[in-house]
Design a protein around this motif. Structure first.
Motif: not given
Length: 287
Positions: A24, A26-28, A30-31, A36, A48-50, A52
């Motif tokens: 979680n 790591k995904r954050h 990226v924002t 993207k 940026s997230q799958k 979304d």
């Protein structure tokens, strides 16, 4: 197990957020980078997230799996349903730090905060108008094309904005939800109440740059400026008469139709203009 205990040991080095799982975090992160990598195959949008991207795809398919138990509304995203539920419960967790207002959506709060700064970043490409909210610009652009998708079910009126239709419906129902605290006056729109309150305070914030006149309403100043410029945009279709104010054109049209809707209660006299009736009534009192 940490997701059950509420412990969030994985902290973001770029903001105050923390997460129970490294994935979680790591995904954050990226924002923050602006990266993207998840691109839509049907349009130019990227995310940026799958997750979304997954919700976005539903806007193309029309799929809305998250349904409200309290009404017929349905949504493509679970978070959208969550915020919608607040419109039923009245919950407004997002509070403005600059005034007493609170909102059920963070996006609505963000748009509201801009109204305090006076910033209007959303500019119309067809005229000089600018707006603090993107939705306000969207509604305004429709007025250029004459599109009026919001139709009244009681009469033939149609409007380009849903909010305008809502206000129009009140002319049929007689509803006036905005009450004055200082007198018995009530209004269909909040802005009308705002202007009315100035009649109690004597406030006239709209000043003329060419003379000493001042007004409580911006549109009153606009019409006043025409007395300086000589502009008369409201033209009669039946003769050459023209007026600086629409309210003056309406009684003028009655001189063509012969309509006299302002009737004297003391005799049979009737007039096409309210001020003519007022002067006439004075002849009965001797004033």
């Amino acid at each position: 197990m940490m997701s059950h205990t509420g412990e969030n040991p994985f902290k973001c080095g770029l903001c105050d957020k923390a997460f129970s799982r490294m994935g979680n975090l790591k995904r954050h992160v990226v924002t923050h980078s602006g990266e993207k990598p998840f691109k839509c195959d049907l349009c130019d949008k990227a995310f940026s997230q799958k997750g979304d991207l997954k919700y976005h795809m539903m806007t193309h398919t029309g799929e809305k799996p998250f349904k409200c138990d309290l009404c017929d509304a349905a949504f493509s995203g679970k978070s959208h349903l969550k915020y919608h539920i607040m419109t039923h419960t009245g919950e407004k967790p997002f509070k403005c730090d600059l005034c007493d207002k609170a909102f059920s959506l963070m996006s609505t709060l963000k748009g509201h905060v801009v109204t305090h700064s006076g910033e209007k970043p959303f500019k119309c490409e067809l005229c000089d108008k600018a707006f603090s909210l993107k939705n306000s610009l969207k509604g305004h652009v429709v007025t250029h094309f004459g599109e009026k998708p919001f139709k009244c079910e009681i009469c033939d009126a149609a409007f380009s904005l849903k909010s305008t239709l809502k206000n129009h419906i009140m002319t049929h129902t007689g509803e006036k939800p905005f009450q004055c605290d200082l007198c018995d006056a009530a209004f269909q729109r909040k802005t009308y109440l705002k202007y009315h309150m100035m009649t109690h305070t004597g406030e006239e914030p709209f000043q003329c740059d060419l003379c000493d006149a001042a007004f409580s309403r911006k549109d009153s100043l606009k019409y006043h400026m025409m007395t300086h410029t000589g502009e008369k945009p409201f033209k009669c279709d039946l003769c050459d008469a023209a007026f600086s104010q629409k309210s003056n054109l309406k009684p003028h049209m009655m001189t063509h139709t012969g309509e006299k809707r302002f009737k004297c209660d003391l005799c049979d006299a009737a007039f096409s203009r309210k001020n003519h009736l007022k002067y006439h009534v004075g002849t009965h009192s001797g004033n």
